[in-house]
Design a protein around this motif. Structure first.
Motif, short mmCIF file in Angstrom:
data_model
loop_
_atom_site.label_atom_id
_atom_site.label_comp_id
_atom_site.label_asym_id
_atom_site.label_seq_id
_atom_site.Cartn_x
_atom_site.Cartn_y
_atom_site.Cartn_z
N ALA A 1 0.74 -1.51 0.25
CA ALA A 1 -0.22 0.23 0.30
C ALA A 1 0.90 1.22 0.47
N ASP A 2 1.97 1.17 0.59
CA ASP A 2 2.74 1.91 0.76
C ASP A 2 3.53 2.72 -0.80
N ILE A 3 3.84 1.24 -1.75
CA ILE A 3 4.30 1.52 -2.93
C ILE A 3 3.84 1.99 -3.45
N VAL A 4 2.26 1.93 -3.53
CA VAL A 4 1.78 2.54 -4.37
C VAL A 4 1.07 3.92 -3.68
N ASP A 5 1.50 4.08 -2.80
CA ASP A 5 1.25 5.68 -2.04
C ASP A 5 2.74 6.49 -3.27
N VAL A 6 3.93 5.76 -3.53
CA VAL A 6 4.85 6.00 -3.37
C VAL A 6 4.46 6.58 -5.29
N LEU A 7 4.02 5.48 -5.51
CA LEU A 7 4.09 5.37 -7.16
C LEU A 7 3.24 6.89 -7.49
N ALA B 1 1.95 5.36 -17.36
CA ALA B 1 2.93 4.47 -16.76
C ALA B 1 3.02 4.35 -15.22
N TYR B 2 3.57 5.30 -14.55
CA TYR B 2 3.71 5.32 -12.87
C TYR B 2 1.64 5.19 -12.58
N GLU B 3 1.00 5.72 -13.14
CA GLU B 3 -0.20 5.39 -12.46
C GLU B 3 -0.70 4.57 -12.95
N ASN B 4 -0.76 3.94 -13.84
CA ASN B 4 -1.53 2.40 -14.35
C ASN B 4 -0.58 0.90 -13.46
N GLY B 5 0.65 1.39 -13.28
CA GLY B 5 1.81 0.33 -12.08
C GLY B 5 0.85 1.21 -10.87
N ALA B 6 0.19 1.58 -10.75
CA ALA B 6 0.06 2.39 -8.77
C ALA B 6 -1.48 1.10 -8.93
N ARG B 7 -2.09 1.47 -10.13
CA ARG B 7 -3.68 0.37 -9.96
C ARG B 7 -3.16 -0.69 -9.81
N THR B 8 -2.03 -1.20 -10.88
CA THR B 8 -2.23 -2.96 -11.08
C THR B 8 -2.02 -3.35 -10.20
N LEU B 9 -0.56 -2.75 -9.37
CA LEU B 9 -0.47 -2.91 -7.88
C LEU B 9 -1.18 -3.07 -6.57
N GLU B 10 -1.85 -2.14 -6.71
CA GLU B 10 -3.09 -2.51 -5.47
C GLU B 10 -4.31 -2.90 -5.74
N THR B 11 -4.23 -3.09 -7.08
CA THR B 11 -5.38 -4.47 -6.83
C THR B 11 -4.65 -5.81 -7.07
N LEU B 12 -3.62 -6.17 -7.41
CA LEU B 12 -2.50 -7.39 -7.29
C LEU B 12 -3.54 -8.10 -6.41
N GLU B 13 -3.83 -9.57 -6.25
CA GLU B 13 -4.03 -10.95 -5.88
C GLU B 13 -3.57 -11.69 -4.72
N GLU B 14 -1.82 -11.45 -5.70
CA GLU B 14 -1.24 -12.74 -5.00
C GLU B 14 -0.29 -11.53 -3.84
N PRO B 15 0.12 -12.17 -2.63
CA PRO B 15 1.26 -11.73 -2.35
C PRO B 15 2.43 -10.84 -2.88
#
Length: 348
Positions: free
Chosen positions: A4-10, A29-43
């Motif tokens: 969650a903190d990495i998402v905030d940074v991106l 690219a950073y916006e998409n990366g944040a959204r993708t990371l936020e919705t990951l279902e795997e750890p």
């Protein structure tokens, strides 16, 4: 650093780049990366350990190194330098509804706006209304947003926050798609004052729940509306956040978002000492080659037991000796309503 903190940074990198007028494709690219990371279902721990981060659609090669660096060290030189290149007050302007990176850039370039006070002054003297692409209504909306921000940033007495949170939680639990739900954050820990409300729910179909949450009659503003997390402003001045996770991750998410930060750090360190990585997504072996099995927890009690601890009530999770007490099964009993006798007579 947690996911969650990495998402905030991106997200902040994307905002800073937009304020600086950088390449739109880079920003996206950073916006998409944040959204993708936020919705990951795997750890995230497991994905990085298995060197699969670059295989995920939405996370390009330029982001892989930055995400892995943040995850491993908690810092990123690129981010630090980018922040230093933009006046700190400009970033605060994103908290005002209707102001994104593009408009903040214009306000800074055309009017010399550097923070909220200079923005408020420019609205009051008519300079914002005269600015191309803004107008009188936009200036009035900004002033309203500044006033609301002041109110929303105030902390609320626990009792007042509980009064607001209880019907929301009851309604949340009654939604047909919800398997289970709880309040989290400082409200669940019983802190004297509460900054905002946090709700965690388990569901395999989060879409209808998010629609219901954002369309509640007591919502005056939707600040974020996603698939697994949404944030709203309530008419009482409180911000409320809802996160939805799969049922098997509910106990881990509830523990993580209940906090406190200090308690969570101590718990992660305890997990690492036993060969595991603890996050809001689960308790998994920190080494992908480890013979240790992943831990399944139906409840927070199972989570604590996996780390050889007695269940720690939320009210004690402040890293003030509760973990050591739970290790020896010597946690104190909390005061309950049944313990109260007579009445308090207090002069303020």
């Amino acid at each position: 650093m947690a996911k969650a903190d990495i998402v905030d940074v991106l997200e902040e990198i994307a905002l800073l780049l937009e304020i600086k007028g950088d390449n739109p494709f880079k920003i996206r690219a950073y916006e998409n990366g944040a959204r993708t990371l936020e919705t990951l279902e795997e750890p995230l721990d497991q994905i990085i350990a298995e060197d699969r981060l670059g295989e995920i659609k939405g996370i390009g090669s330029a982001l892989v190194d930055k995400i892995e660096t943040l995850h491993a060290t908690g810092t990123l030189e690129y981010f630090d330098k980018l922040k230093a290149s933009v006046p700190a007050g400009l970033v605060e302007l994103r908290d005002i509804p209707g102001l994104g990176g593009k408009k903040i850039k214009i306000l800074h370039a055309e009017l010399g706006i550097v923070d909220i006070p200079t923005l408020e002054a420019a609205c009051n003297d008519g300079r914002v209304a005269d600015l191309k692409g803004f107008g009188k209504k936009t200036a009035e909306k900004i002033i309203t947003g500044i006033r609301n921000r002041e109110a929303y940033n105030a902390r609320h007495l626990w009792w007042d926050a509980e009064y607001v949170a209880t019907p929301i939680l009851e309604d949340l639990r009654s939604q047909p798609e919800v398997i289970c739900a709880e309040s989290a954050g400082s409200l669940r820990r019983g802190k004297e004052t509460v900054g905002d409300l946090d709700f965690i729910a388990a569901s395999e179909n989060p879409g209808p729940i998010m629609e219901w949450f954002c369309q509640r009659p007591d919502v005056v503003e939707v600040t974020a509306h996603g698939q697994t997390k949404s944030s709203v402003r309530l008419e009482t001045g409180l911000q409320a956040d809802l996160r939805i996770v799969p049922q098997e991750q509910f106990a881990f998410a509830l523990h993580h978002f209940t906090g406190s930060k200090e308690h969570n750090v101590a718990m992660r360190q305890r997990a690492l000492a036993r060969g595991y990585s603890l996050s809001e997504w689960g308790l998994t072996p920190k080494d992908v080659q480890s013979p240790l099995p992943p831990i399944h927890a139906q409840t927070e009690t199972d989570l604590f037991a996996a780390l050889d601890l007695a269940f720690v009530p939320p009210e004690l999770r402040e890293n003030r000796g509760e973990i050591e007490a739970a290790e020896t099964n010597s946690l104190p009993d909390l005061i309950t309503l049944e313990d109260l006798r007579g009445a308090f007579h207090i002069h303020t």
